[in-house]
Design an enzyme around this catalytic site. Structure first.
Site, PDB file in Angstrom:
ATOM      1  N   TYR A  59       0.828  -1.215   0.000  1.00 17.73           N
ATOM      2  CA  TYR A  59       0.000   0.000   0.000  1.00 17.73           C
ATOM      3  C   TYR A  59       0.863   1.266   0.000  1.00 17.73           C
ATOM      4  CZ  TYR A  59      -3.826  -3.185   1.378  1.00 17.73           C
ATOM      5  OH  TYR A  59      -4.734  -4.208   1.443  1.00 17.73           O
ATOM      6  N   PRO A 222     -16.205  -4.103   2.330  1.00 19.32           N
ATOM      7  CA  PRO A 222     -17.498  -4.425   2.961  1.00 19.32           C
ATOM      8  C   PRO A 222     -18.585  -3.431   2.570  1.00 19.32           C
ATOM      9  CG  PRO A 222     -16.046  -3.395   4.573  1.00 19.32           C
ATOM     10  CD  PRO A 222     -15.228  -3.606   3.326  1.00 19.32           C
ATOM     11  N   LYS A 274     -12.490   1.157   4.602  1.00 22.18           N
ATOM     12  CA  LYS A 274     -11.435   2.159   4.465  1.00 22.18           C
ATOM     13  C   LYS A 274     -12.088   3.500   4.183  1.00 22.18           C
ATOM     14  CE  LYS A 274      -9.256   4.887   1.721  1.00 22.18           C
ATOM     15  NZ  LYS A 274      -9.496   5.583   0.459  1.00 22.18           N
TER      16      LYS A 274
END
Length: 327
Positions: A59, A222, A274
């Site tokens: 990341y 999600p 996130k």
């Protein structure tokens, strides 16, 4: 599901450790994310109450995440043992002799002595080395012979050395999980499998298989995903505009996002939403002051379309590409 609170929402792992179901995701496109945003967001998340932080070397912001965690510890807001950090082994570090150095690089970047969970990010090995996305002159991805059992043995050694408390996997299908679970001389089972999981892709079969094997599922995306066409299947409608989620939300004075998160957490699936927006970071955490009825849970399960947002089709010709199998 036991009663969950903002302070207590951890589940037991099969190695005796525990993991908070509510996590904070830190993935962001390094090309478009301003420097320092990851750092500020993790500090906000810890202040809000998140204790599970999900990150990865690939990341490109692990140094910011580590700095935020260390500052919050120094401030006395949390102790190291309150924080559950998940790091990930990238595809170019699958050869056994590269696994521990890769974890050590993550620890050095974070400036922490250990991570709580270290996972094999994808079951597909790429050409080893420091180029994370190796390509040939024609722009074709360069793959590498994958030996998941050999990689797993090196992961086990990392746990035995105390560099990580637990070890798990991500994006593994049933066959790939079985490869590990049936490995002769297996020392440590994977504690977790991080997979795409949300009301439009509920993963009933893989979820049931993981339950039988005492593997906790952590759902990424999600809330659906960012609409980044370079890696997201844009034929999927945006999850957060779903009428059912919005209408259930009205009943509880919650947003569609909060309903989608509550749905997974209430069935024992971890979530790692996130956001780098402070208000959204707070909102996503506020899912412990209500619960969904059995009928509402069933109705949300009924939204499943079995269509992935994250297909990773650019690697579809890899021999270990995980999404050709039914689950």
């Amino acid at each position: 599901m036991m009663s969950l609170t903002a302070e207590r929402h951890s589940v037991p792992l099969n190695d005796g450790n525990t993991m908070p179901l509510m996590g904070f995701g830190t993935y962001a496109d390094p090309r478009t994310t301003p420097k320092g945003l990851g750092y500020e967001s993790v500090k906000v998340a810890i202040d809000v109450g998140y204790r599970h932080i999900d990150g990865a070397l690939v990341y490109f912001n692990e140094h910011e995440v580590g700095q935020a965690i260390r500052e919050k510890i120094a401030e006395g807001k949390v102790k190291r043992e309150d924080i559950f950090y998940c790091g990930k082994l990238w595809n170019t570090f699958h050869p056994p002799e590269l696994v521990r150095p890769s974890l050590e690089r993550t620890l050095k970047t974070l400036q922490l002595d250990y991570v709580d969970l270290y996972v094999v990010e994808l079951p597909m090995a790429f050409k080893p080395g420091d180029t994370f996305y190796p390509k040939d002159d024609n722009g074709k991805h360069i793959f590498h012979k994958t030996d998941l059992c050999a990689t797993w043995e090196a992961m086990e050694a990392c746990k035995d050395a105390g560099l990580t408390k637990s070890i798990g996997v991500s994006n593994f299908n049933r066959r790939q999980l079985e490869l590990i679970l049936n490995k002769p001389g297996l020392k440590h089972r994977p504690v977790s499998n991080q997979i795409e999981c949300h009301p439009y892709f509920t993963q009933p079969k893989l979820l049931e298989y993981c339950r039988q094997k005492e593997i906790v599922v952590i759902g990424y995306s999600p809330l659906g995903t960012s609409r980044d066409e370079s890696w997201v299947n844009l034929t999927c409608p945006p999850l957060l505009k779903d009428d059912l989620l919005i209408s259930i939300g009205k009943k509880y004075k919650k947003t569609a996002a909060q309903i989608a998160l509550r749905f997974n957490v209430q069935r024992g699936v971890g979530v790692i939403p996130k956001s780098f927006n402070p208000d959204r970071i707070k909102e996503n955490f506020q899912i412990f002051d209500f619960s969904l009825t059995e009928n509402e849970m069933k109705a949300i399960e009924g939204l499943n379309t079995n269509v992935r947002f994250v297909e990773l089709k650019m690697w579809g010709d890899h021999p270990e590409y995980p999404f050709h199998d039914e689950y």
